[in-house]
Write an enzyme that holds these catalytic residues in place. Structure first.
Site, PDB file in Angstrom:
ATOM      1  N   LYS A  34       0.857  -1.182   0.000  1.00 42.01           N
ATOM      2  CA  LYS A  34       0.000   0.000   0.000  1.00 42.01           C
ATOM      3  C   LYS A  34       0.892   1.230   0.000  1.00 42.01           C
ATOM      4  CE  LYS A  34      -3.476   2.520   2.552  1.00 42.01           C
ATOM      5  NZ  LYS A  34      -4.499   2.486   3.594  1.00 42.01           N
ATOM      6  N   ARG A  66     -10.695  10.060   1.734  1.00 36.95           N
ATOM      7  CA  ARG A  66     -10.547  10.780   3.004  1.00 36.95           C
ATOM      8  C   ARG A  66     -11.672  11.792   3.183  1.00 36.95           C
ATOM      9  NH1 ARG A  66      -3.880  11.204   2.892  1.00 36.95           N
ATOM     10  NH2 ARG A  66      -3.571   8.936   2.868  1.00 36.95           N
ATOM     11  N   LYS A  76      -2.334  -1.547  -3.789  1.00 36.86           N
ATOM     12  CA  LYS A  76      -3.154  -0.338  -3.718  1.00 36.86           C
ATOM     13  C   LYS A  76      -2.302   0.897  -3.797  1.00 36.86           C
ATOM     14  CE  LYS A  76      -6.056   1.970  -0.420  1.00 36.86           C
ATOM     15  NZ  LYS A  76      -6.446   2.033   0.952  1.00 36.86           N
ATOM     16  N   SER A 132     -10.315   5.529  -4.612  1.00 41.00           N
ATOM     17  CA  SER A 132     -11.260   6.625  -4.775  1.00 41.00           C
ATOM     18  C   SER A 132     -10.837   7.628  -5.845  1.00 41.00           C
ATOM     19  CB  SER A 132     -11.447   7.331  -3.434  1.00 41.00           C
ATOM     20  OG  SER A 132     -10.198   7.773  -2.924  1.00 41.00           O
ATOM     21  N   TYR A 137     -15.248   0.891  -6.607  1.00 42.11           N
ATOM     22  CA  TYR A 137     -16.515   1.587  -6.359  1.00 42.11           C
ATOM     23  C   TYR A 137     -17.465   1.405  -7.543  1.00 42.11           C
ATOM     24  CZ  TYR A 137     -13.632   3.425  -2.661  1.00 42.11           C
ATOM     25  OH  TYR A 137     -12.796   3.503  -1.576  1.00 42.11           O
TER      26      TYR A 137
HETATM   27  N1  LIG Z   1      -6.475   2.816   6.243  1.00 45.18           N
HETATM   28  C1  LIG Z   1      -7.107   3.737   5.491  1.00 45.18           C
HETATM   29  C2  LIG Z   1      -7.526   3.427   4.109  1.00 45.18           C
HETATM   30  N2  LIG Z   1      -8.145   2.283   3.709  1.00 45.18           N
HETATM   31  C3  LIG Z   1      -8.465   2.445   2.358  1.00 45.18           C
HETATM   32  C4  LIG Z   1      -8.011   3.698   1.953  1.00 45.18           C
HETATM   33  C5  LIG Z   1      -8.124   4.356   0.605  1.00 45.18           C
HETATM   34  C6  LIG Z   1      -9.153   3.833  -0.311  1.00 45.18           C
HETATM   35  C7  LIG Z   1      -9.489   4.741  -1.448  1.00 45.18           C
HETATM   36  O1  LIG Z   1      -8.860   5.782  -1.697  1.00 45.18           O
HETATM   37  O2  LIG Z   1     -10.439   4.384  -2.157  1.00 45.18           O
HETATM   38  C8  LIG Z   1      -7.395   4.308   3.030  1.00 45.18           C
HETATM   39  C9  LIG Z   1      -6.864   5.689   2.952  1.00 45.18           C
HETATM   40  C10 LIG Z   1      -5.578   6.038   3.520  1.00 45.18           C
HETATM   41  O3  LIG Z   1      -4.690   5.203   3.700  1.00 45.18           O
HETATM   42  O4  LIG Z   1      -5.429   7.216   3.835  1.00 45.18           O
END
Ligand SMILES: NCc1[nH]cc(CCC(=O)O)c1CC(=O)O
Ligand SMILES: [Mg+2]
Length: 348
Positions: A217, A227, A271, A297, A336
């Site tokens: 990630k 967020r 991710k 997202s 999504y």
């Molecule tokens: N643990 C947080 C988390 N779990 C999934 C996402 C992002 C998913 C997305 O952007 O669709 C995030 C955001 C982050 O790490 O700040």
């Protein structure tokens, strides 16, 4: 007979007939000339079985609240979530992933609401398990929806404490498993959390609960709209670069995945998705694990916004992006678009 087999025909003047026809033994376009043959030679297919739908939860009843930076995405109160998830299950979507928008009053520096077995996610798990038992329930393990500072872990000043965070994440995972989570998905990127969660689940008699590790990630700008959706953007102090990976690194993704596999992960995730297809391919080739991509997202927002502006064909771009994850080695995609894509896949 072709005079030119084994040579590059087009560069050989002798291969050109007087009428200008190229004497080509290989014409790749032959297999593309009609729909039936394109279907026959297709290497990968996207099916509804490849789709995992992430949803956002809010408190209250009969509420559906749009997320402005993700047009078409709504936050659901849990009764509405049950309705939406019933529809997703009817379309054949195998699993959903739950993300809560936590009331700011419930957030504190330690993210203690994460351990409340009556929190939004736990209440949703119990309801969904009862109402839609056929769909898989994936929960995110990380503290960011619950901390007043918006970080995934516990802070000492500006430092994220790895080992203390892992101890809390273990308790969060057990709370979710107890409420009915089928798959625990740690997204926090602390070192050692997969192993700690695995042994705690096993000790608690939850050996059947799977772990989908956000193995690679990245500290990405593409999480912006998420967020907004869970209300951590304004809260977040600083950035997540001391725990999420540097987008410039690929070898390190293999090391992250290797450790998670050794610690007992059942599934791996990469991710974000589209800018990281090379990482996906590397992990799939090296570990041969069930491997998933998260089309995050920001990727959803880009395709949707460009579609709304008429700058690209929304549905075509959506379906292309999804099949490309499959081609790159994904066994499935968190997206999504899951419900929209499932509907399209149903059309004859
Ligand atoms: N643990 C947080 C988390 N779990 C999934 C996402 C992002 C998913 C997305 O952007 O669709 C995030 C955001 C982050 O790490 O700040
Ligand atoms: Mg790791």
């Amino acid at each position: 007979m072709h005079k030119t087999i084994g040579k590059l025909a087009a560069t050989d003047p002798a291969a050109r007939a007087p009428d200008g026809t190229l004497d080509l033994p290989h014409r790749l376009r032959r297999n593309r000339r009609a729909d039936w043959t394109r279907r026959l030679v297709r290497e990968t297919t996207l099916t509804v079985d490849d789709l995992i739908w992430p949803i956002f939860l809010i408190d209250g009843e009969k509420r559906r609240e749009p997320v402005p930076s993700m047009p078409g995405v709504e936050r659901f109160s849990i009764d509405e979530a049950a309705r939406a998830v019933t529809e997703a299950a009817a379309l054949g979507v195998p699993a959903i992933a739950l993300f809560p928008f936590t009331d700011p009053d419930l957030r504190d520096p330690d993210g203690s609401e994460a351990l409340n077995d009556q929190n939004l996610v736990c209440r949703a798990l119990r309801l969904l398990k009862r109402e839609v038992p056929e769909i898989g329930l994936i929960t995110d393990v990380a503290l960011d929806p619950y901390t007043s500072h918006g970080h995934d872990g516990l802070l000492d000043g500006e430092r994220i404490l790895n080992d203390a965070t892992v101890a809390t994440l273990v308790r969060q995972a057990l709370t979710q498993a107890e409420a009915g989570a089928d798959v625990i998905a740690p997204s926090d990127m602390m070192d050692g959390r997969v192993g700690a969660i695995r042994s705690a689940l096993d000790d608690a008699g939850k050996a059947d609960v799977q772990i989908m590790s956000y193995a690679a990630k990245y500290a990405s700008a593409f999480y912006g709209p998420f967020r907004d959706a869970i209300g951590t953007k304004k809260a977040l102090v600083g950035d997540k670069k001391t725990y999420q990976m540097d987008p410039a690194n690929g070898d390190e993704a293999e090391r992250e995945a290797e450790l998670d596999v050794a610690e007992g992960a059942d599934m791996l995730m990469v991710k974000p998705g589209m800018p990281y297809l090379d990482v996906l391919r590397r992990l799939k080739d090296r570990f041969r694990m069930p491997t998933y991509a998260y089309q995050v997202s920001g990727e959803y927002a880009m395709i949707t916004a460009a579609g709304q502006n008429g700058w690209l064909d929304h549905d075509a771009a959506m379906m292309e992006s999804l099949v490309c994850f499959k081609r790159a080695g994904a066994d499935g995609v968190l997206t999504y678009f899951a419900v929209e894509a499932a509907r399209r896949l149903k059309q004859p």
